[in-house]
Structure formats: structure tokens, C-alpha cells
Design a protein around this motif. Structure first.
Motif, mmCIF file in Angstrom:
data_model
loop_
_atom_site.group_PDB
_atom_site.id
_atom_site.type_symbol
_atom_site.label_atom_id
_atom_site.label_comp_id
_atom_site.label_asym_id
_atom_site.label_seq_id
_atom_site.Cartn_x
_atom_site.Cartn_y
_atom_site.Cartn_z
ATOM 1 N N MET A 1 0.850 -1.190 0.000
ATOM 2 C CA MET A 1 0.000 0.000 0.000
ATOM 3 C C MET A 1 0.886 1.241 0.000
ATOM 4 O O MET A 1 1.868 1.312 0.741
ATOM 5 C CB MET A 1 -0.887 0.031 1.250
ATOM 6 N N GLU A 2 0.511 2.223 -0.833
ATOM 7 C CA GLU A 2 1.326 3.436 -0.899
ATOM 8 C C GLU A 2 1.029 4.337 0.286
ATOM 9 O O GLU A 2 -0.132 4.523 0.688
ATOM 10 C CB GLU A 2 1.069 4.198 -2.201
ATOM 11 N N ALA A 3 2.067 4.906 0.862
ATOM 12 C CA ALA A 3 1.948 5.832 1.986
ATOM 13 C C ALA A 3 2.619 7.147 1.609
ATOM 14 O O ALA A 3 3.500 7.196 0.747
ATOM 15 C CB ALA A 3 2.606 5.248 3.240
ATOM 16 N N VAL A 4 2.180 8.222 2.263
ATOM 17 C CA VAL A 4 2.823 9.527 2.115
ATOM 18 C C VAL A 4 3.212 9.977 3.510
ATOM 19 O O VAL A 4 2.342 10.229 4.342
ATOM 20 C CB VAL A 4 1.890 10.564 1.457
ATOM 21 N N THR A 5 4.490 10.050 3.787
ATOM 22 C CA THR A 5 4.971 10.390 5.119
ATOM 23 C C THR A 5 5.621 11.770 5.105
ATOM 24 O O THR A 5 5.876 12.350 4.051
ATOM 25 C CB THR A 5 5.986 9.352 5.620
ATOM 26 N N TRP A 6 5.888 12.284 6.310
ATOM 27 C CA TRP A 6 6.480 13.616 6.444
ATOM 28 C C TRP A 6 7.889 13.640 5.853
ATOM 29 O O TRP A 6 8.664 12.692 5.994
ATOM 30 C CB TRP A 6 6.549 14.037 7.909
ATOM 31 N N THR A 7 8.235 14.748 5.224
ATOM 32 C CA THR A 7 9.589 14.949 4.720
ATOM 33 C C THR A 7 10.552 15.293 5.853
ATOM 34 O O THR A 7 11.756 15.214 5.690
ATOM 35 C CB THR A 7 9.594 16.092 3.684
ATOM 36 N N PHE A 8 10.008 15.657 7.031
ATOM 37 C CA PHE A 8 10.824 16.069 8.158
ATOM 38 C C PHE A 8 10.798 14.987 9.244
ATOM 39 O O PHE A 8 9.754 14.392 9.504
ATOM 40 C CB PHE A 8 10.312 17.381 8.757
ATOM 41 N N ILE A 9 11.941 14.763 9.877
ATOM 42 C CA ILE A 9 12.027 13.858 11.020
ATOM 43 C C ILE A 9 12.877 14.542 12.080
ATOM 44 O O ILE A 9 13.489 15.586 11.829
ATOM 45 C CB ILE A 9 12.634 12.494 10.641
ATOM 46 N N ASP A 10 12.928 13.954 13.283
ATOM 47 C CA ASP A 10 13.724 14.602 14.323
ATOM 48 C C ASP A 10 15.210 14.271 14.157
ATOM 49 O O ASP A 10 15.608 13.379 13.390
ATOM 50 C CB ASP A 10 13.217 14.245 15.720
ATOM 51 N N GLU A 11 16.042 15.015 14.858
ATOM 52 C CA GLU A 11 17.487 14.924 14.679
ATOM 53 C C GLU A 11 18.017 13.533 15.015
ATOM 54 O O GLU A 11 18.877 13.000 14.306
ATOM 55 C CB GLU A 11 18.173 15.970 15.562
ATOM 56 N N ALA A 12 17.476 12.919 16.076
ATOM 57 C CA ALA A 12 17.961 11.593 16.483
ATOM 58 C C ALA A 12 17.709 10.562 15.396
ATOM 59 O O ALA A 12 18.577 9.733 15.077
ATOM 60 C CB ALA A 12 17.297 11.180 17.790
ATOM 61 N N GLN A 13 16.522 10.595 14.786
ATOM 62 C CA GLN A 13 16.217 9.661 13.716
ATOM 63 C C GLN A 13 17.080 9.939 12.486
ATOM 64 O O GLN A 13 17.518 9.018 11.796
ATOM 65 C CB GLN A 13 14.736 9.752 13.352
ATOM 66 N N ALA A 14 17.316 11.228 12.196
ATOM 67 C CA ALA A 14 18.145 11.573 11.044
ATOM 68 C C ALA A 14 19.551 10.997 11.205
ATOM 69 O O ALA A 14 20.119 10.426 10.266
ATOM 70 C CB ALA A 14 18.189 13.084 10.871
ATOM 71 N N LYS A 15 20.127 11.126 12.396
ATOM 72 C CA LYS A 15 21.466 10.591 12.630
ATOM 73 C C LYS A 15 21.461 9.063 12.586
ATOM 74 O O LYS A 15 22.425 8.436 12.140
ATOM 75 C CB LYS A 15 21.989 11.086 13.974
ATOM 76 N N LEU A 16 20.362 8.450 13.046
ATOM 77 C CA LEU A 16 20.268 6.990 13.047
ATOM 78 C C LEU A 16 20.320 6.428 11.630
ATOM 79 O O LEU A 16 20.816 5.325 11.406
ATOM 80 C CB LEU A 16 18.955 6.573 13.738
#
Length: 801
Positions: free
Chosen positions: A507-522
Motif C-alpha cells: 500500500m502506498e503511503a505519504v509520510t512527512w519529509t521532516f524527522i527529528d534529529e535523532a532519527q536523522a542521525k540513526l
């Protein structure tokens, strides 16, 4: 923006019908969204109570005999305390819809006595909140006639949808100006007379932040009597959705909608000392008129006295200095505010008001002083009192803007043939002043049009008044041949990847283009250039380096709601840095639980297996194949990025340098950091890394794919080191004879002490397809020898005995 028809006609002298006005408004760009012609109030008639007798079974009810004007009295049971013989009021017959109580009347019995309709209160007709008694009209009110017409409640309400570039039409006067320019009447544009004041305004004003407040006008009116505003003003405010409060407040609301000029009134007795326009101090608070306390920052502009903040400038006044029935001296304020600062402050505080709506779009600076004069005159007319002279601080006047306008631009940009004379006349009717009689006009922009910056804007003004409907429809030109490709290669890849993954049950999803800093580094991000300077939430501080965090979070939300087995995909952008090259087009997806390709959950034949690395691999290969990657040349190597399980992940490459995809089971440590539960597998395919397809020849030769000769399959088992990848053996075998070897497939892997330490046996099936003739045994043996030799050379393996 709402207004009534009678309100409009106070500024526009016209004989046009409601339908003509509505049509013209839409034609000139002020699109009408809704018209309420008050049809629901037409059935109500003026009626007179002939007799009022006590109800036989209820102490608080009376049985009325009502004359509705047709000579046949009707019986009505009524519980209003003011119901009496001789009262004249508004009557609703059976079948009438009563908007205030959302009920359609019918003949009914109340305590055994039939009632044929009702006498109405003001709340039942949505005139006000009064419902303690029925409407009590003058004795000379004409019985039998329409109550709505007599009470002027049948005034149609028009609502238009304003675009942000039209602040001049946030007032009824500006709308009337546009209609007059379009030929629908004459604008009543009498100048606003100045009010003579006695003595200087005793309250001084200092502007400490002139960059936020270009001008401020103030006046004191002593000895006012603040009661209810007149009926006509209350009716107009109520019609557009505003609640009448008291005369002083209603006057400011009325001028706001009448002229697009927001104002504010202070109770002078509650203002201590002089006023100061300044930036708020860090941590300063104010209790506003909506009875909410707001915490302010130094980026916000306020009006303060010696007690502290009295108003959030241009947005909302303070509760402390608000006017009520005890107000006797009033300070009227008319000021100019920086539009960007108003918009930012309103957004940060979450306040939406009519004043903010106008100031953030840009009010007419030349209306600052006339607006004060108009409000002062209304205060004197409705509340009495004695005004002082006005005090104006900081305003340096409007700086006239001039635009050179070649009239030929109208033809070039719109296709309309509009003469220089007509163009000049249209602009003059709209309030522009233009000089020049040739094909080039020198146009001066009026103060109420901050949206006009260049000649294209003037073309738009001429076009909408001349008539958009005058633009002749024309078909697109034919190229006389089949059109070339419209979509780019990347757009085609995006569409094809979406379809391929959807076919695989995802199923196609549309998620946020922005995430928090901890997830970005992960997920390999955290680049300082990708941090947002003004994020909408703390959990959306960085541009995403991967699609997987959003998809995993979406899967976990579904699992929390009982949908544990989900397969989601998204084809969108990820970001490595803030350069153009740092933005990538990625097709990513995840599977959770038992959401495998063949089904999920329980089945009579047994439970489905949990998702794993091979499910992700199959999804990635399907997306690559759909996107046009050369799947027969791809190399799959073990291991992937750190967020995958190191022993259950892989990378798909084209040669040693071009990475096309990564896949695998999500590492438990990664799931724990995302507060998600597994099992979850995922993949990401980098669509923009796939090489561009080679240009196809204009003429192609037919190719015979099906050979008339028998396909031969030979099995080989090689003993190699455990570190040797099966894909290396496959490639070596296929390279032994690229013309005849058409397929290589691994069908068995064996490990045991008999093979030796750190050894394994890999068995492959090789497909050999003759094309020109049937192969002899000698030829087949020769091919087999080349296969063994090639595999041995590239892997160090030997043929298993």
C-alpha cells in the motif's frame, strides 16, 4: 469576506439586481462563494394577539387567539411570560422551518389543547440570543405583512473568497469601487470629514520600534455613554457572523468591515500614564480580550502603558483596558503595523482575528487618519461625548509609486484588443492615475493597492475589468505529428516503480519529509545544512535522509490499531545535503509481521512465515526491473547500511561503484530507537542512480529468441571457501561462453567436515542453448571444461568429486 446587499448599496449607487451583482463580482475576480438570500425568514408574518386565556391544565401556558391578517384567527399555545392580548409579534404557521431551534412546525397538542403555529422570540429567528419572551412590535406594525421585510431582515448576505493580494477589498467600500469600475453603478466616494476637537489629546505616545509601527493616530473622547449599538448596526454585524457587544466595540468592528480599517478602543480610565509602542520583553504576558493569557517574545510588537502590555499590536487588545458599560472616556487608536511581523506574531500565538487578517495583507496607509475621524464621528453619533484633537505620531505619508505601462502588453499577455483610451479609463476608474495619450502610460499606484508592482499587474487589472469572458477560446496548435515523450525518464521510473510495488500487494503511503534529529542521525543524516531554521514541531527538525523512519512509524501506528501485518511503500525524495545533487529520488518500502507476498496471518494450511531479508530483496528487484535497471547485470553483495541487520541484509550494485539499492531486515537496535516492534524488513531503491537507457536504433533487426534446438542443462558442484559469494560463481560460469550459456542458477549449498575447514559446496545448474546446430558430446564437454576453468580462476574453487 461577508457583507449585505444594503451595506454595499451605501457605497454603490446601482439599480443592478442581486444576480447581476453576484455575476459581476465573480467576473472581476472577487469570486462569490455563497449567497444567503434569507429565504428561510420569508414565511414569518406580523400577527396580533386578540385574546390570551389561561391554559386549563398548565399554569405557565396561555391559549392565544392570533390574527395573522387573513381574517381567520388561529389558536396558538404559548408559554412566553409577555404573551397578552393586543401584543403584535412574529408568527410562524405550521410547516414553517424555524432556524433558531432547527425545527419545522406542525399542528400539535400541548397538554390536550391544539396549537396551530407559534409566536416567535428573537433567538428563534436568529436575531439575537434573547428568548425570555416573544417579539413585541409596535402597535402600528402592519398585521399580515412579511415580518422579515418590515424588520429589514431579508437583506441578502454575500460572501466572497478573497485572494491574499486584494487587501483593498477587505472593506465594503473597496468592493463597491471594483463594481463601479466594472460599470455596475457609481461609487459614493464622499471624503470623510475631519472632526473638530477641543484641546490636545492628554495621552502621549512614543514609538520605540518604528520598523514595526510606521504610524500611529490617537484621540480621546470624554463623556461617552457606552450602551447597545443601534439596531441597524447590530443587524449588519450579526448578518456577517459577528456578535454585537457594545456600541464602542461594535463601531470598531463596523469600520473594520466597512472600510478595511481595523481600529481599537481603550477605556481611558484603565490606561495609566502614556502609551508606548515597543517590542515585548522576553517572558512578558498579557491577558487578551478572548480571556486567554499569552506569553510574548521580543519579536512581537505591543502597545504598553506604565502598568505593562495593554494590547498585542494589530492583533488583539488586552482584557484589562477593554471597554464596557462603565466606560466614560475612550481612547480610539488607528495605527499602521508591519505586515510580516503581524503574520508571524499571529501564527506564533495561534490568534486569528479580523484585524490580523487585514494588517498581514496590508491596509491602506492613507486611511489611518480618515479611519480615526470616521470612528470618532460614529462614537459621537451613537455614544455622545466631546473629542480632543487627534495625535499622529511617526507617519511620513504615502510614497507614490509610478509604473511605465506599455498598453501593448495587454494584447501580448492576454490576447485582448484593448485600446489605450479604454485601458487608461479602466485604470482611472479603479483609482489609479495615469497620464499619456499614446501607447505608453505613466501610471501612479493608489495607496490601497500594495499588490501592484509592475506592468503585468496592470495588465491583470485591465483584463478583469474589460472582461475575462472576452478572451476568445482557441485550440492548442497541432504539431501535425505524433508528439514526443512528455514525461522525463525519472518521472517514468517513479510511475513504474509505484505500479510494480502496488502489484506486489504493498500500500502506498505519504509520510512527512521532516524527522527529528535523532532519527536523522540513526539513518545516516544529521548534516547541519539539513536542519530547518523554523521547524513546525520539535519532532520535525531535519530533512529526512531515508524513507524508512516514516514508513516504520506508519507501520507501528497501524499495528497499535490492530493492523499488525502491513506492507507499505513510498516513492519520494530523500536528502543528503542542501545541494541539488544531495536530493535523491527513492522508492522505499517495508513489510511487517507476516505481510509476505503470498499472504499474511493464519491459514488452514499453517501460519505464514514472518517477513525476512528475501522478501525485501524481491521487492527491491521488482522495483529496479520496473524502473528499467539492467537486472541481468546486477551484483548482490552481503551487508547493507547500519540500520539493517548485518547478517540479513544486502546491497545491489551495478559494478563496484554504482549502488542501486539496499535491503534487509531492520536491526533490532534500530527498531528499539524508533519505539517500534518487529519483525520488519525493508528496502530502498535509488531511482536516480540507474543509468540512463541507451538511445534505441531507429531501425532494428528481427531477433529469434526461441531456438529450434534442444536446451541442455548441466549440473556442477564446486568446493570453495566459505567467504566466496554464490553470485561470483554464477557470473564466472556465465562468462565461460556468453553466446551459449543462457542461465546459471544455484540450487544447493552444502557444508560439512568432509569438505575441509571453512569450505562449502555450491551446486549450480547451467543452461546451454544451441542456436545454429545440435551440439556434439565433444562440444558440450569443451563448454563444461571452460566453465570449470573459469570458476576455478575467479573463485579458487575446484570441482567436487
Amino acid at each position: 469576506m461577508k457583507f449585505t446587499l444594503s451595506w454595499l448599496k451605501e457605497h454603490l449607487e446601482t439599480d443592478a439586481t442581486l444576480d447581476e451583482i453576484v455575476e459581476k463580482l465573480t467576473m472581476i475576480g472577487l469570486e462569490v462563494e455563497e449567497v444567503d438570500d434569507k429565504a428561510s425568514l420569508k414565511p414569518f408574518v406580523i400577527a396580533k394577539v386578540l385574546t390570551a386565556e389561561q391554559h386549563p391544565d398548565a399554569d405557565r401556558l396561555r391559549v392565544l387567539s392570533v390574527d395573522t391578517g387573513d381574517g381567520k384567527p388561529v389558536q396558538v399555545v404559548c408559554g412566553a411570560p409577555n404573551a397578552r392580548a393586543g401584543l403584535v409579534g412574529a408568527f410562524a404557521a405550521p410547516g414553517t422551518y424555524v432556524p433558531g431551534i432547527d425545527v419545522t412546525l406542525s399542528i400539535g397538542k400541548i397538554r390536550g389543547v391544539e396549537s396551530h403555529g407559534m409566536m416567535c422570540s428573537e433567538r428563534e429567528l436568529q436575531m439575537s440570543e434573547e428568548h425570555d419572551g416573544i417579539i413585541d412590535l409596535p402597535e402600528d406594525a402592519p398585521v399580515g405583512t412579511s415580518f422579515a421585510s418590515w424588520a429589514k431582515l431579508d437583506d441578502p448576505v454575500i460572501e466572497i473568497g478573497l485572494t491574499p493580494n486584494r487587501p483593498d477589498c477587505t472593506g465594503v467600500h473597496g468592493i463597491a469601487r471594483d463594481l463601479a469600475a466594472a460599470g455596475l453603478g457609481t461609487l459614493k466616494n464622499a471624503p470623510i470629514a475631519a472632526v473638530a476637537g477641543k484641546g490636545a489629546c492628554p495621552v502621549d505616545l512614543t514609538i520605540e520600534a518604528p520598523e514595526l509601527c510606521p504610524g500611529f493616530a490617537l484621540r480621546l473622547v470624554r463623556g461617552v455613554k457606552n450602551g447597545a449599538s443601534p439596531k441597524w448596526m447590530q443587524q449588519r454585524l450579526t448578518a456577517i457572523g459577528l456578535r454585537p457587544i457594545n456600541a464602542l466595540v461594535d463601531i470598531t468592528n463596523y469600520v473594520t468591515f466597512d472600510r478595511g480599517r481595523p481600529l481599537h478602543v481603550f477605556d481611558a480610565a484603565k490606561v495609566k500614564g502614556n502609551l508606548t509602542v515597543r517590542r515585548a520583553r522576553d517572558g512578558e504576558t498579557v491577558l487578551a480580550l478572548d480571556e486567554r493569557e499569552y506569553k510574548l517574545t521580543p519579536e512581537m510588537c505591543v502597545i504598553a502603558d506604565e502598568n505593562g502590555v495593554e494590547s498585542i499590536a494589530g492583533i488583539m487588545g488586552g482584557e484589562h483596558s477593554g471597554c464596557d458599560e462603565n466606560t466614560t472616556d475612550v481612547l480610539i487608536e488607528s495605527a499602521l503595523w508591519d505586515a510580516m511581523n503581524i503574520a508571524r506574531t499571529g501564527r506564533d500565538l495561534g490568534i486569528i482575528t479580523d484585524a490580523r487578517y487585514r494588517f498581514e495583507r496590508g491596509v491602506d496607509p492613507e486611511m489611518m487618519e480618515p479611519g480615526l475621524e470616521l470612528a470618532t464621528q460614529l462614537v459621537l453619533d451613537l455614544c455622545g461625548g466631546e473629542p480632543t484633537e487627534s495625535r499622529v505620531v511617526g507617519y511620513n505619508g504615502y510614497e507614490l509609486r509610478s509604473i511605465t505601462f506599455p498598453v501593448s502588453e495587454v494584447k501580448r499577455l492576454t490576447g485582448l484588443e484593448v485600446s489605450s483610451t479604454e485601458s487608461k479609463d479602466i485604470l482611472n476608474r479603479l483609482g489609479f492615475s495615469s497620464t499619456g495619450d499614446g501607447e505608453v502610460l505613466d501610471v501612479s499606484v493608489p495607496s490601497w493597492r500594495p499588490d501592484i508592482d509592475g506592468k503585468a499587474d496592470l495588465v491583470e487589472e485591465v483584463m478583469r475589468i474589460h472582461g475575462v469572458n472576452e478572451i476568445a477560446p482557441a485550440p492548442l496548435p497541432s504539431h501535425g505529428a505524433v508528439n514526443g515523450q512528455i514525461l522525463t525518464v525519472l518521472q517514468n521510473r517513479t510511475r513504474n516503480a509505484r505500479r510494480a510495488l502496488a502489484v506486489r500487494g504493498m500500500m502506498e503511503a505519504v509520510t512527512w519529509t521532516f524527522i527529528d534529529e535523532a532519527q536523522a542521525k540513526l539513518f545516516g543524516g544529521g548534516d547541519a545544512s539539513l536542519k530547518l531554521s523554523n521547524p513546525i514541531a520539535a519532532s520535525m527538525s531535519d530533512m529526512r535522509p531515508s524513507l524508512l523512519p516514516g514508513l516504520i512509524a506508519a507501520a507501528q501506528r497501524n499495528a497499535a490499531r490492530g493492523y499488525a501485518d502491513v506492507a507499505l511503500f513510498e516513492v519520494s525524495s530523500t536528502y543528503e545535503n542542501d545541494s541539488y545533487e544531495g536530493q535523491r529520488r527513492v522508492a522505499g518500502g517495508i513489510r511487517r509481521g507476516t505481510a509476505v507476498m503470498d499472504g499474511a496471518g493464519r491459514h488452514w494450511s499453517g501460519n505464514s512465515a514472518a517477513v525476512g531479508v528475501f522478501d525485501a530483496k524481491a521487492d527491491a528487484l521488482a522495483a529496479l526491473e520496473a524502473a528499467g535497471a539492467p537486472v541481468d547485470k546486477l551484483q548482490i553483495v552481503a551487508g547493507g547500511p547500519d540500520w539493517y541487520h548485518p547478517g540479513r541484509s544486502g546491497t545491489i550494485r551495478l559494478g563496484p561503484k554504482i549502488v542501486l539499492a539496499a535491503f534487509g531486515e531492520i536491526h533490532p537496535r534500530t527498531l528499539e530507537a524508533l519505539d517500534a516492534e518487529g519483525p520488519i524488513c525493508g528496502f530502498e531503491v535509488f531511482l536516480d542512480a540507474i543509468p540512463e537507457p541507451k538511445a534505441k536504433a531507429t531501425r532494428t533487426k528481427p531477433r529469434l529468441d526461441l531456438s529450434p534446438f534442444q536446451l541442455v542443462r548441466r549440473d556442477f558442484a564446486f568446493v570453495v571457501d566459505k567467504s566466496v559469494e554464490a553470485a561470483t560463481i554464477e557470473r564466472a560460469a556465465a562468462a565461460a561462453d556468453k553466446k551459449l550459456v543462457t542461465g546459471v542458477r544455484v540450487f544447493d549449498i552444502f557444508e560439512g567436515p568432509s569438505l575441509g575447514e571453512d569450505k562449502k559446496s555450491v551446486a549450480i545448474e547451467v543452461s546451454i542453448q544451441p542456436r545454429d546446430k545440435t551440439l556434439t558430446d565433444e562440444e558440450l564437454e569443451a563448454i563444461a571444461g571452460r566453465i570449470v576453468a573459469n570458476v576455478g580462476k575467479q573463485t579458487g574453487g575446484t570441482l567436487r568429486g
